[in-house]
Design an enzyme around this catalytic site. Structure first.
Site, mmCIF file in Angstrom:
data_model
loop_
_atom_site.group_PDB
_atom_site.id
_atom_site.type_symbol
_atom_site.label_atom_id
_atom_site.label_comp_id
_atom_site.label_asym_id
_atom_site.label_seq_id
_atom_site.Cartn_x
_atom_site.Cartn_y
_atom_site.Cartn_z
ATOM 1 C CE1 TYR A 189 0.880 0.068 4.392
ATOM 2 C CE2 TYR A 189 -1.408 -0.471 4.837
ATOM 3 C CZ TYR A 189 -0.124 -0.238 5.280
ATOM 4 O OH TYR A 189 0.136 -0.309 6.630
ATOM 5 C CD GLU A 190 -0.652 4.771 1.911
ATOM 6 O OE1 GLU A 190 -0.867 5.591 0.986
ATOM 7 O OE2 GLU A 190 -1.527 4.430 2.706
ATOM 8 N N GLY A 191 1.366 2.867 -2.713
ATOM 9 C CA GLY A 191 2.197 2.723 -3.901
ATOM 10 C C GLY A 191 3.100 1.518 -3.743
#
Length: 593
Positions: free
Chosen positions: A437-439
């Protein structure tokens, strides 16, 4: 196995490596001293150890509960969260203009390592609020900031970031959530968002969502997106909470880990929202939230690894299996502890070296966030350049290695670690999401080579190389730290060669840059840790030379030697692999996989 916050490691980095007492002339540091920071971290450690850590394992077992849109957390979590708010911890680094304590970001990031190590899932509730707070603080109107930030700063109100939808994750240009202007400054927001951490819970009186949506009639793609503030409950001009807004949690995800955090499907049905910043600037404004979250995710991944390492060390001391190859070390017992076995020590030292190097990397980077506010234009610009360059490295490298450390911790536990009697399993499960997550970490690598390296003609990377060269030049004399300095110089040389290869081959064929990106990022991460380990070795050796008998400094040097001798040589393999380019990856037809 009780969690112990790494107070001594972090105070060593803050006081003796970064020497924060030198920065009293910088904004936010005027009233800061190493003594005050030490007191803050001691109290923060107690809170993490005594309030958060005891509910981590039970929260993993119980998870969150959804009932017709209402989400409740695991037993004891609401009380722990409200105790955190009452103690003032969420406000530690928030702006005093909105009720914050105004502590430097580097202090907040140190405390964040404690909370994430005590419970990664719990730390996400204040962490997501801090990200939403940052986005509103940087881009919203004064009216919105005045109305919403004071209670977000204290944690009385939660916050989220709403980007992902069922049809789009990384490719946010495909967002379908729509925003219809009402002519009175408000918008009607309609759509669905998925995987929204802390999207609904019973810990706070209100939750302030930052939502990416497309204004009716706006162009397709990224350029048509705008960012909106959408509260769970409407807020009156006097700050009072009013009626429920048109936003609901439609369900919870059933996940591999972070069970104590509510990962929500959010449904927006003509919800009232307010524009944050300008129309069409949604991605620009959301990047403030995303960058905050990426740094927090790197911290989270490493902190989970640190907790897993602690548990593995305790297990290794207690577990009796076999005898030392050089003769029994516990002759009166049935076997020696597994600490006598070189391969167990290899795993523990690898974990320890990554964790302690990563802790320094996080705090060094957080200090750059503080220096961005410097009145000196050159200092502020350099710090801003470093934040842009290093954020994808910190996020991806430390989460990769945090998961690796958690895996090593499970291996040290052996079969016991694979059961749920020990927390090794939870640490491994919780750490895995940080790489996604978050890229995803692959996206971070592409961001590094495609956007951050060429930005401003490569100004950031050239400045960073110059700083390393200066350190090497000043500290390369014969002595105990020379192996650290030589290792740093060699790794930097390899990173420089890799950078030149990307410049020569990436422009001719963009697939070459993409194929090299992950190895390049890992080479960058190794060089960053080498730089911080060299600085830590310098500070530790100075204490030893001054006559200190504290074993902490000797242990720090021994751990650093392991990094230089057994981990840093991986830089060579990353360089060799990245220079093979894209051909071996792209020549196979898709149907042959």
């Amino acid at each position: 196995m009780a969690y112990k916050a790494p107070v001594r490691d972090l105070t060593f980095i803050l006081n003796e490596v970064l020497e924060i007492d030198r920065y009293t002339n910088q904004p936010g540091f005027e009233d800061i001293s190493s003594d005050l920071v030490g007191q803050i971290l001691e109290e923060g450690a107690k809170f993490a150890e005594e309030v958060i850590a005891p509910i981590n394992h039970s929260g993993d077992k119980e998870g969150c509960h959804w009932d017709n849109g209402v989400v409740t957390g695991p037993k004891g979590w609401k009380e722990a969260y409200q105790a955190m708010v009452a103690a003032g911890w969420p406000a530690l680094s928030a702006d005093p203009a909105y009720g914050g304590q105004g502590m430097p970001a580097v202090v907040g990031m140190a405390f964040g390592q404690f909370t994430a190590g005590a419970s990664a899932a719990f730390s996400m509730y204040p962490g997501l609020t801090a990200g939403a707070y940052a986005g509103i603080h940087a881009n919203a109107s004064d009216e919105l900031k005045t109305k919403y930030l004071p209670k977000m700063a204290t944690g009385e109100w939660g916050g989220t970031m709403n980007l992902t939808e069922p049809q789009c994750g990384t490719d946010l240009g495909m967002v379908r959530t729509k925003a219809v202007p009402q002519g009175d400054g408000t918008y009607r927001i309609t759509g669905q968002k998925i995987w929204i951490s802390a999207g609904e819970h019973d810990f706070a009186d209100n939750i302030i969502h930052t939502v990416l949506a497309r204004v009716e009639g706006a162009p397709d793609g990224i350029k048509g997106l705008s960012l909106f503030l959408v509260p769970k409950f409407m807020v009156g001009d006097d700050g009072s909470i009013g009626e429920r807004n048109g936003v609901q949690c439609a369900g919870l995800e059933h996940k591999m880990g972070i069970h104590g955090n509510a990962t929500c499907v959010m449904s927006y049905d003509d919800a009232t929202g307010w524009l944050i910043g300008e129309e069409g600037r949604g991605m620009n404004n959301m990047f403030v939230v995303m960058n905050e979250a990426r740094l927090g995710t790197g911290l989270q991944g490493l902190a989970i690894g640190a907790a897993a390492y602690q548990a593995a060390v305790e297990f290794a001391h207690d577990r009796l299996q076999g005898r030392s190859l050089t003769g029994p070390k516990n002759p009166s017992g049935p076997a020696d502890s597994i600490m006598v076995h070189p391969d167990v020590r290899r795993m523990l030292l690898e974990a320890k070296a990554f964790v302690e190097g990563g802790q320094a990397f996080i705090l060094w980077t957080a200090l750059q966030a503080d220096l961005e506010k410097s009145a000196d234009e050159a200092t502020a610009q350099k710090a801003k350049d470093y934040m842009g360059l290093l954020t994808p490295v910190l996020k991806a490298y430390l989460t990769d290695k945090g998961f690796h450390v958690a895996s090593l911790g499970m291996q040290v536990h052996g079969g016991s670690g694979y059961t749920e009697h020990f927390q090794a399993s939870q640490y491994l499960r919780d750490a895995r999401i940080t790489m996604i997550y978050e890229g995803t970490n692959g996206i971070q690598a592409l961001d590094l080579v495609g956007r951050k390296l060429p930005s401003q003609g490569g100004r950031a990377i050239m400045s960073w190389f110059a700083d390393i060269d200066a350190f090497v030049g000043d500290n390369g004399a014969e002595g105990p730290i020379k192996p650290f300095v030589d290792g740093l110089a060699d790794s930097k040389k390899k990173l420089q060669e890799a950078t030149m290869w990307l410049m020569q081959n990436g422009m001719a064929n963009p697939d070459n840059a993409a194929a090299a990106s992950t190895d390049y990022l890992h080479l960058f991460g190794l060089t960053a840790l080498a730089y911080l380990w060299a600085q830590m070795a310098k500070a530790a050796q100075a204490q030893i030379d001054a006559g200190s008998t504290d074993p902490f400094y000797v242990t720090k040097m021994q751990t650093g030697r392991y990094f230089v001798e057994r981990i840093l040589p991986d830089a060579a393999s990353h360089l060799v692999k990245l220079k093979t380019g894209a051909e071996v990856l792209m020549q196979m037809p898709a149907e042959a996989f």
